[in-house]
Design an enzyme around this catalytic site. Structure first.
Site, PDB file in Angstrom:
ATOM      1  CG  HIS A 189      35.769  38.116  48.715  1.00 59.54           C
ATOM      2  ND1 HIS A 189      34.993  37.549  48.171  1.00 59.54           N
ATOM      3  CD2 HIS A 189      37.262  37.279  48.416  1.00 59.54           C
ATOM      4  CE1 HIS A 189      35.329  36.612  47.452  1.00 59.54           C
ATOM      5  NE2 HIS A 189      36.961  36.879  47.475  1.00 59.54           N
ATOM      6  CD  GLU A 190      40.868  38.561  47.827  1.00 65.87           C
ATOM      7  OE1 GLU A 190      41.533  38.182  47.675  1.00 65.87           O
ATOM      8  OE2 GLU A 190      39.314  39.368  47.032  1.00 65.87           O
ATOM      9  CG  HIS A 208      40.034  34.141  49.433  1.00 62.63           C
ATOM     10  ND1 HIS A 208      39.249  32.362  49.440  1.00 62.63           N
ATOM     11  CD2 HIS A 208      39.461  35.097  48.375  1.00 62.63           C
ATOM     12  CE1 HIS A 208      38.268  32.644  48.224  1.00 62.63           C
ATOM     13  NE2 HIS A 208      38.592  34.413  47.700  1.00 62.63           N
TER      14      HIS A 208
END
Length: 231
Positions: free
Chosen positions: A29-30, A33
């Site tokens: 997820h990170e 980004h």
């Protein structure tokens, strides 16, 4: 041991599978980004060492502990400077959406692998019943958790990605008012998370929706590959 079972979200037997799932889900997820921010011209996360699949740089200890106890937690947010984007609002939406969409993709991948393993009889061929159960537990947790994170992060309240997407979509005057009220919106978010009555009517249904989405993809892959008989 009974004390730990009373305070943890998952039973101790299933806790390792939940932890593995969270490590993968939060890290990807990170990373998503950071990757898209860098691709669109903002190197902030990359220069800080956050554009990596190394879980250690993304994890927040208190966020993980709270996740295990309360079912709600967080990783270290990736810093993004939208001023470096040539089209800040459009690219900001993509960067914000990349995190939840990465969890959606992980959920699909998990459902696909689980369907293939079950449909081909690979799991049934394992003679160790504990190992069989462990595999089923892992994929059940992995699929549900990733689809839940996808839905949860799209809630339009700060500090979640859904709020940042809404902020970028909103007209400038509306966005200014949102920023003024952001501290109160965070307070509302905390109330929704920690007050049982509110959580039961907002967060809890997301788990059921996550399970339904996972079941939908498993049925889809069953039909796609012509498997039958286990679901």
């Amino acid at each position: 041991m009974d004390f730990l079972n009373d305070i943890l979200v998952y039973p101790l037997q299933q806790l390792p599978f939940f932890l593995i799932t969270i490590v993968i889900a939060f890290t990807v997820h990170e990373f998503a980004h950071a990757y898209f921010a860098n691709k669109f011209g903002d190197p902030t996360a990359r220069l800080l060492g956050r554009m990596t699949l190394n879980p250690a740089v993304h994890f927040d200890l208190f966020g993980i502990i709270l996740l295990l106890i309360a079912g709600f937690g967080w990783a270290r947010p990736v810093p993004v400077n939208r001023d470096n984007f040539s089209r800040p609002r459009v690219m900001g939406i993509v960067v914000s959406a990349a995190g939840p969409l990465s969890n959606f993709l992980l959920g699909i991948i998990g459902a696909l692998i689980y369907t293939v393993l079950m449909g081909t009889g690979a799991i049934d061929s394992i003679t160790n019943e504990q190992l069989q159960l462990a595999i089923v537990w892992f994929f059940g947790i992995f699929i549900k958790t990733n689809f839940f994170l996808f839905l949860f992060n799209l809630i339009p309240l700060p500090p979640l990605d859904g709020y940042r997407i809404l902020e970028d979509v909103a007209p400038r005057p509306v966005r200014a008012k949102m920023q003024q009220a952001e501290q109160w919106a965070v307070f509302i978010f905390l109330l929704v998370i920690f007050i049982p009555v509110l959580s039961a009517n907002t967060i809890a249904p997301l788990y059921n929706w996550a399970i339904q989405i996972g079941n939908h993809f498993i049925r889809l892959f069953l039909n796609l590959f012509g498997f039958s008989g286990f679901y």
